[in-house]
Every structure is written in structure tokens, then in C-alpha cells.
Design a protein around this motif. Structure first.
Motif, PDB file in Angstrom:
ATOM      1  N   ASN A 277       7.252  10.558  -7.159  1.00  0.00           N
ATOM      2  CA  ASN A 277       8.379  11.080  -7.953  1.00  0.00           C
ATOM      3  C   ASN A 277       9.728  10.590  -7.422  1.00  0.00           C
ATOM      4  O   ASN A 277      10.629  11.376  -7.107  1.00  0.00           O
ATOM      5  CB  ASN A 277       8.368  12.613  -7.968  1.00  0.00           C
ATOM      6  N   LEU A 278       9.871   9.288  -7.301  1.00  0.00           N
ATOM      7  CA  LEU A 278      11.102   8.705  -6.783  1.00  0.00           C
ATOM      8  C   LEU A 278      12.255   8.928  -7.756  1.00  0.00           C
ATOM      9  O   LEU A 278      12.075   8.911  -8.972  1.00  0.00           O
ATOM     10  CB  LEU A 278      10.909   7.208  -6.542  1.00  0.00           C
ATOM     11  N   ASP A 279      13.453   9.114  -7.202  1.00  0.00           N
ATOM     12  CA  ASP A 279      14.626   9.428  -8.024  1.00  0.00           C
ATOM     13  C   ASP A 279      15.573   8.250  -8.214  1.00  0.00           C
ATOM     14  O   ASP A 279      16.321   8.204  -9.181  1.00  0.00           O
ATOM     15  CB  ASP A 279      15.414  10.593  -7.405  1.00  0.00           C
ATOM     16  N   ALA A 280      15.576   7.333  -7.271  1.00  0.00           N
ATOM     17  CA  ALA A 280      16.555   6.237  -7.338  1.00  0.00           C
ATOM     18  C   ALA A 280      15.873   4.900  -7.032  1.00  0.00           C
ATOM     19  O   ALA A 280      14.859   4.859  -6.335  1.00  0.00           O
ATOM     20  CB  ALA A 280      17.687   6.486  -6.336  1.00  0.00           C
ATOM     21  N   ASP A 281      16.455   3.821  -7.548  1.00  0.00           N
ATOM     22  CA  ASP A 281      15.939   2.467  -7.296  1.00  0.00           C
ATOM     23  C   ASP A 281      14.442   2.369  -7.595  1.00  0.00           C
ATOM     24  O   ASP A 281      13.694   1.661  -6.903  1.00  0.00           O
ATOM     25  CB  ASP A 281      16.187   2.047  -5.837  1.00  0.00           C
ATOM     26  N   VAL A 282      13.986   3.069  -8.604  1.00  0.00           N
ATOM     27  CA  VAL A 282      12.551   3.194  -8.841  1.00  0.00           C
ATOM     28  C   VAL A 282      11.897   1.835  -9.035  1.00  0.00           C
ATOM     29  O   VAL A 282      10.890   1.508  -8.387  1.00  0.00           O
ATOM     30  CB  VAL A 282      12.282   4.098 -10.062  1.00  0.00           C
ATOM     31  N   GLU A 283      12.444   1.008  -9.908  1.00  0.00           N
ATOM     32  CA  GLU A 283      11.815  -0.276 -10.206  1.00  0.00           C
ATOM     33  C   GLU A 283      11.885  -1.227  -9.026  1.00  0.00           C
ATOM     34  O   GLU A 283      10.933  -1.975  -8.759  1.00  0.00           O
ATOM     35  CB  GLU A 283      12.452  -0.892 -11.455  1.00  0.00           C
ATOM     36  N   ASP A 284      13.008  -1.226  -8.301  1.00  0.00           N
ATOM     37  CA  ASP A 284      13.121  -2.085  -7.117  1.00  0.00           C
ATOM     38  C   ASP A 284      12.126  -1.666  -6.042  1.00  0.00           C
ATOM     39  O   ASP A 284      11.494  -2.508  -5.394  1.00  0.00           O
ATOM     40  CB  ASP A 284      14.549  -2.029  -6.563  1.00  0.00           C
ATOM     41  N   CYS A 289       7.008  -2.322  -3.111  1.00  0.00           N
ATOM     42  CA  CYS A 289       5.751  -1.712  -2.686  1.00  0.00           C
ATOM     43  C   CYS A 289       4.542  -2.500  -3.178  1.00  0.00           C
ATOM     44  O   CYS A 289       3.495  -2.508  -2.520  1.00  0.00           O
ATOM     45  CB  CYS A 289       5.673  -0.264  -3.157  1.00  0.00           C
ATOM     46  N   GLN A 290       4.669  -3.163  -4.309  1.00  0.00           N
ATOM     47  CA  GLN A 290       3.590  -4.034  -4.767  1.00  0.00           C
ATOM     48  C   GLN A 290       3.366  -5.156  -3.750  1.00  0.00           C
ATOM     49  O   GLN A 290       2.217  -5.541  -3.476  1.00  0.00           O
ATOM     50  CB  GLN A 290       3.910  -4.620  -6.142  1.00  0.00           C
ATOM     51  N   VAL A 302       1.722   1.386   2.371  1.00  0.00           N
ATOM     52  CA  VAL A 302       2.764   1.822   1.432  1.00  0.00           C
ATOM     53  C   VAL A 302       3.173   3.257   1.719  1.00  0.00           C
ATOM     54  O   VAL A 302       4.361   3.585   1.797  1.00  0.00           O
ATOM     55  CB  VAL A 302       2.268   1.682  -0.027  1.00  0.00           C
ATOM     56  N   THR A 303       2.200   4.131   1.901  1.00  0.00           N
ATOM     57  CA  THR A 303       2.488   5.550   2.152  1.00  0.00           C
ATOM     58  C   THR A 303       3.272   5.742   3.435  1.00  0.00           C
ATOM     59  O   THR A 303       4.275   6.480   3.468  1.00  0.00           O
ATOM     60  CB  THR A 303       1.175   6.351   2.215  1.00  0.00           C
ATOM     61  N   LYS A 304       2.857   5.098   4.507  1.00  0.00           N
ATOM     62  CA  LYS A 304       3.546   5.263   5.789  1.00  0.00           C
ATOM     63  C   LYS A 304       4.973   4.712   5.730  1.00  0.00           C
ATOM     64  O   LYS A 304       5.890   5.279   6.323  1.00  0.00           O
ATOM     65  CB  LYS A 304       2.744   4.587   6.907  1.00  0.00           C
ATOM     66  N   THR A 305       5.142   3.607   5.011  1.00  0.00           N
ATOM     67  CA  THR A 305       6.484   3.038   4.869  1.00  0.00           C
ATOM     68  C   THR A 305       7.383   3.975   4.074  1.00  0.00           C
ATOM     69  O   THR A 305       8.546   4.199   4.428  1.00  0.00           O
ATOM     70  CB  THR A 305       6.408   1.664   4.188  1.00  0.00           C
ATOM     71  N   LEU A 306       6.864   4.546   2.988  1.00  0.00           N
ATOM     72  CA  LEU A 306       7.663   5.461   2.175  1.00  0.00           C
ATOM     73  C   LEU A 306       7.989   6.744   2.938  1.00  0.00           C
ATOM     74  O   LEU A 306       9.071   7.320   2.750  1.00  0.00           O
ATOM     75  CB  LEU A 306       6.921   5.795   0.874  1.00  0.00           C
TER      76      LEU A 306
END
Length: 336
Positions: A277-284, A289-290, A302-306
Motif C-alpha cells: 500500500n505505497l503512497d508515493a512514487d508508486v510506479e518508480d 523493485c522489479q 524486495v521485502t527486506k529492502t522496503l
């Protein structure tokens, strides 16, 4: 007439006497004692648990706590003060780290779940091989947590033999059998289908010898237990392809389904990011993350980085941005 049980006694609410020490040290003792009670109650720790965590022997801790300690109070107070400070620091740090989403039913997780359902319903042997971080273990745990008569047992190099595997199965299934010659039958009777559609999911199955895997075939044939062999590329090399060794002929006909995925799908990454549920810069963030998911560790990375990026954002009281994710990557020693 129904009797109402009294509430459980508060093990931390005990009588105490003020130790005979200097006034300033006595004031400190009172503060530390109150802090100790608050901390223990907050985390649900018993006196023995506090003793283990703080490193203060149980007898010493309790005498210090009730004011009867005859040694140097200051020394024990110092140890407890350092420990309480460390607990407060760790709690504050943990509060800044965002909680990752729980289990996410990604497309890959759905395919693995379908394979497990197939193994349990038929019953059959299925072979599931994935790369690291694709979501294998989370999917297995969620499946066995939410479905009746499905058991997950993880193998190790030390449980590779038939006997080692049976001992591990017995421990996981709460089976007690003192006669080693009867252990497999006792486990089989515990797992016997009897219309229940049981499943035995073996994680890290690449650690098993061929004889141990053949023992699992016995559970399928004689007790109607669905078997899922889950592991890495080594497992696929042994049981995943079409050109199996002649020794595997009996197993070949019993492999009802093989599933292999060494890299997550783009849709897997999207499903995980949707759960954040990201709020900002979602597409970037999504594009970045891809790219992260193509590295070893995939969705786990990906999870640990986020989580690290979210900690930076939370510290600045704003939504997570792509700059936070890049900063987290740098601090984890990674490059895209």
C-alpha cells in the motif's frame, strides 16, 4: 452452580522491603524495580525469562527484587539498568521498522497451492522446486496452517537418512515409538488417510537420500498419504526432469505433478507491492523493485529492502519514496 475462577495471581506483585543502602541508590533501586515490572508485563516475561534475558541469576534477581539481597545492590542494579536500556533501544528501533505484509497470494503462490491441493486430494507425489526468495516457505506454512491434516516437516543434512528422516517426522507429528523397526508403521498409522485426505509436505527435500525418498513412497502406497517434495534446483535435477535414473522407476509413475519456478514472475512482484500500500512514487518504486527481484533472494530481498526504506521514511515522518529504496539498497551493499 458455575464457579467463577479467580484471576491469575500477578507474579510480579510481591511484598518487598527497602534495602539498607544510601538514599540516592535506594531511589534508583525503586525506579529500576518499577521499570523492570513494566517491561516484564509489557512483553509477558516471567521471572525466569527475565533472568535468562538479563543474564542475572534467578536467585540474585529475585533477592534484589524483594529487597533481601545481601550483596552489593549497586552491582546488580548496574547490570539490570544496562539490560533495560538495551531493551528500550531495541524496542524503539523495532517500532521504526515497518511490518511487512503477511502472506501474499502471488500467482506463483497460487500455483504452488494448487499443486499441494492436488497432492492431498488425489493423493499423489508432487515435486516443487523454486529459487531462493520466490515464496516457497511462506506458501507451505500458510497452506499447512489453514488446511486440516496437512503437515510440514523441514529436512536438514543431519536428517538425510531413512532413520534420521523418520525421527524428524516422528518429532513433528508427535509420534512416540521406542522400537525403531516399528517407527515407520507408527508414523504411517498417524498419517493414515481414512477419508481425511492427509498431506505430508517435505521442505528442503534435496537433503534426503534416495532411500529416504523411497520411504515416503511407502507412505503413499500403504497409507494413502499425499506427498509434496519441495526444494531447490538439486531436487529438480534428481526428480524433476523426464530422464530419471532406472532406480527411480517406481517413483516416476507416482509423480503426479512437477512445478518449477526459479525466478518470480513480474506479477508476483506487483502483488507484493500492492500489499505494501505505497503512497508515493508508486510506479518508480515498482520499476525498481522489479529489478531488485531479479537478484538472488528475489521477493525476500524486495521485502527486506522496503522495510529498511520504510524505516528511513518513518524517521522523517513521510511516505516512502524511491530515494528511500535506493538509499536502502546502497546501505545493503547492492546495486541495480
Amino acid at each position: 452452580m458455575t464457579e467463577i475462577s479467580p484471576p491469575p495471581a500477578d507474579s510480579w506483585a510481591v511484598a518487598y522491603v527497602d534495602p539498607v543502602i544510601a538514599p540516592e541508590e535506594l531511589d534508583r533501586w525503586h525506579r529500576l524495580r518499577s521499570s523492570l515490572i513494566d517491561t516484564a508485563k509489557r512483553f509477558g516475561w516471567s521471572k525466569s525469562e527475565v533472568s535468562k534475558r538479563s543474564g542475572v541469576p534467578a536467585g540474585t534477581l529475585w533477592q534484589w527484587f524483594d529487597g533481601s539481597y545481601r550483596g552489593v545492590i549497586r552491582n546488580v542494579s548496574d547490570r539490570l539498568a544496562r539490560w533495560l536500556d538495551s531493551v528500550a533501544e531495541m524496542t524503539a528501533t523495532a517500532a521504526r521498522v515497518p511490518v511487512a505484509p503477511g502472506f501474499v497470494m502471488t500467482p506463483t503462490a497460487r500455483e504452488m497451492t494448487d499443486a499441494l491441493i492436488f497432492a492431498q486430494a488425489m493423493p499423489e507425489i508432487v515435486v516443487i522446486t523454486t529459487g531462493a526468495g520466490v515464496g516457497k516457505t511462506h506458501t507451505l506454512r500458510e497452506f499447512c496452517r489453514t488446511r486440516a491434516h496437512a503437515d510440514l516437516v523441514t529436512m536438514r543434512p543431519t536428517t538425510s537418512s531413512v532413520h534420521g528422516m523418520l525421527l524428524e517426522l516422528g518429532l513433528a507429528l508427535d509420534v512416540t515409538e521406542r522400537n525403531p523397526a516399528k517407527l515407520d508403521r507408527t508414523i504411517g498409522n498417524k498419517l493414515r488417510r481414512n477419508g481425511r485426505h492427509t498431506l505430508l509436505a517435505i521442505d528442503e527435500a534435496q537433503n534426503l537420500t534416495d532411500q529416504a525418498v523411497n520411504q515416503l513412497r511407502y507412505f503413499l502406497d500403504d497409507y494413502g498419504v499425499g506427498i509434496a517434495l519441495i526444494g531447490n534446483e538439486e531436487l529438480y535435477g534428481r526428480f524433476g526432469g523426464n530422464d530419471l535414473k532406472p532406480a527411480y522407476a517406481q517413483l516416476q509413475s507416482r509423480f503426479g505433478l512437477r512445478f518449477r519456478r526459479m525466478q518470480p514472475l513480474r506479477e508476483d512482484v506487483d502483488a507484493l507491492l500492492d500489499a505494501w500500500n505505497l503512497d508515493a512514487d508508486v510506479e518508480d518504486i515498482r520499476r525498481l523493485c522489479q529489478a531488485i527481484a531479479r537478484k538472488p533472494g528475489a521477493l525476500r530481498l524486495v521485502t527486506k529492502t522496503l522495510q529498511l526504506a520504510g524505516m528511513y521514511a518513518l524517521g522523517n515522518q513521510r511516505p516512502m519514496t524511491v530515494a528511500d529504496v535506493k538509499h536502502a539498497l546502497t546501505n545493503r551493499g547492492l546495486e541495480i
